[in-house]
Write a protein that holds these residues in place. Sequence first.
Motif, PDB file in Angstrom:
ATOM      1  N   HIS A  12      -5.802   9.798   0.279  1.00  9.35           N
ATOM      2  CA  HIS A  12      -6.298   8.454   0.570  1.00  9.35           C
ATOM      3  C   HIS A  12      -7.136   7.919  -0.597  1.00  9.35           C
ATOM      4  O   HIS A  12      -6.943   6.796  -1.065  1.00  9.35           O
ATOM      5  N   SER A  13      -8.056   8.734  -1.074  1.00 11.44           N
ATOM      6  CA  SER A  13      -8.944   8.324  -2.157  1.00 11.44           C
ATOM      7  C   SER A  13      -8.169   8.042  -3.447  1.00 11.44           C
ATOM      8  O   SER A  13      -8.401   7.032  -4.118  1.00 11.44           O
ATOM      9  N   MET A  14      -7.243   8.942  -3.792  1.00  9.79           N
ATOM     10  CA  MET A  14      -6.518   8.788  -5.046  1.00  9.79           C
ATOM     11  C   MET A  14      -5.552   7.608  -5.010  1.00  9.79           C
ATOM     12  O   MET A  14      -5.413   6.893  -6.005  1.00  9.79           O
ATOM     13  N   VAL A  15      -4.906   7.383  -3.881  1.00  9.32           N
ATOM     14  CA  VAL A  15      -3.986   6.245  -3.776  1.00  9.32           C
ATOM     15  C   VAL A  15      -4.775   4.936  -3.803  1.00  9.32           C
ATOM     16  O   VAL A  15      -4.368   3.964  -4.436  1.00  9.32           O
ATOM     17  N   ARG A  16      -5.927   4.917  -3.136  1.00 10.47           N
ATOM     18  CA  ARG A  16      -6.769   3.713  -3.166  1.00 10.47           C
ATOM     19  C   ARG A  16      -7.179   3.406  -4.609  1.00 10.47           C
ATOM     20  O   ARG A  16      -7.099   2.267  -5.060  1.00 10.47           O
ATOM     21  N   GLU A  17      -7.623   4.422  -5.337  1.00 12.04           N
ATOM     22  CA  GLU A  17      -8.039   4.217  -6.722  1.00 12.04           C
ATOM     23  C   GLU A  17      -6.871   3.781  -7.599  1.00 12.04           C
ATOM     24  O   GLU A  17      -6.997   2.875  -8.421  1.00 12.04           O
ATOM     25  N   ASP A  22      -4.345  -3.866  -9.288  1.00 15.20           N
ATOM     26  CA  ASP A  22      -5.412  -4.809  -8.992  1.00 15.20           C
ATOM     27  C   ASP A  22      -5.651  -4.958  -7.492  1.00 15.20           C
ATOM     28  O   ASP A  22      -5.925  -6.045  -6.993  1.00 15.20           O
ATOM     29  N   GLY A  23      -5.474  -3.845  -6.766  1.00 17.35           N
ATOM     30  CA  GLY A  23      -5.702  -3.843  -5.321  1.00 17.35           C
ATOM     31  C   GLY A  23      -4.567  -4.411  -4.501  1.00 17.35           C
ATOM     32  O   GLY A  23      -4.669  -4.496  -3.277  1.00 17.35           O
ATOM     33  N   ASN A  24      -3.474  -4.785  -5.140  1.00 14.59           N
ATOM     34  CA  ASN A  24      -2.350  -5.432  -4.462  1.00 14.59           C
ATOM     35  C   ASN A  24      -1.403  -4.367  -3.889  1.00 14.59           C
ATOM     36  O   ASN A  24      -0.601  -3.772  -4.615  1.00 14.59           O
ATOM     37  N   ILE A  25      -1.476  -4.166  -2.588  1.00 11.76           N
ATOM     38  CA  ILE A  25      -0.654  -3.154  -1.926  1.00 11.76           C
ATOM     39  C   ILE A  25       0.826  -3.501  -2.011  1.00 11.76           C
ATOM     40  O   ILE A  25       1.668  -2.621  -2.195  1.00 11.76           O
ATOM     41  N   THR A  26       1.147  -4.777  -1.912  1.00 12.43           N
ATOM     42  CA  THR A  26       2.553  -5.201  -2.012  1.00 12.43           C
ATOM     43  C   THR A  26       3.130  -4.814  -3.365  1.00 12.43           C
ATOM     44  O   THR A  26       4.269  -4.336  -3.442  1.00 12.43           O
ATOM     45  N   ALA A  27       2.360  -4.986  -4.421  1.00 14.02           N
ATOM     46  CA  ALA A  27       2.828  -4.612  -5.760  1.00 14.02           C
ATOM     47  C   ALA A  27       3.057  -3.102  -5.853  1.00 14.02           C
ATOM     48  O   ALA A  27       4.037  -2.655  -6.450  1.00 14.02           O
ATOM     49  N   LEU A  28       2.169  -2.332  -5.235  1.00 16.41           N
ATOM     50  CA  LEU A  28       2.337  -0.876  -5.213  1.00 16.41           C
ATOM     51  C   LEU A  28       3.625  -0.506  -4.487  1.00 16.41           C
ATOM     52  O   LEU A  28       4.430   0.291  -4.988  1.00 16.41           O
ATOM     53  N   LEU A  29       3.828  -1.066  -3.301  1.00 21.79           N
ATOM     54  CA  LEU A  29       5.033  -0.754  -2.531  1.00 21.79           C
ATOM     55  C   LEU A  29       6.299  -1.196  -3.260  1.00 21.79           C
ATOM     56  O   LEU A  29       7.299  -0.468  -3.278  1.00 21.79           O
ATOM     57  N   THR A  30       6.262  -2.367  -3.869  1.00 19.68           N
ATOM     58  CA  THR A  30       7.414  -2.847  -4.641  1.00 19.68           C
ATOM     59  C   THR A  30       7.734  -1.871  -5.760  1.00 19.68           C
ATOM     60  O   THR A  30       8.899  -1.522  -5.989  1.00 19.68           O
TER      61      THR A  30
END
Length: 138
Positions: free
Chosen positions: A84-89, A96-104
């Motif tokens: 959780h901590s490492m994925v959040r970081e 830039d905190g954009n979860i959609t960009a991470l998932l894409t």
Amino acid sequence: MPEVLVSDIHQLTELQIAILRVLWDRGQATVAEICEGLKPERGLALTTVATLLSRLEKRGVVSHETRARQFVYQALVTEADVRHSMVRELTEQLFDGNITALLTHLLSEREISAGDLERVKAMLEAARSGKEKPPHAR
């Protein structure tokens, strides 16, 4: 038991995580047992592992007790805490905190099996419907 700061978790190295994996699998282990658990991947000296454990203990990530003149270590954080901590970081730093960009990025960088895609759909549906914890794959 000392409280572990989130910043202490996400700054773990690959080798520190490998050591933690041995502890997560075994529950508790001596330095020699950890070395043995790491042997298939790495041949590390006992002193190297002991030094890494000492650093992890100073950060509150592991603790030890003494049994028969040996330190027996255990993890104070769970694998889920570290993930959780490492994925959040990672999400903050690279996307830039954009979860959609991470998932894409995740979906476009690897071939995804039909089964994995179905699990992702189920997780999205669970999140959308407000269920407490969506199912997840390891």
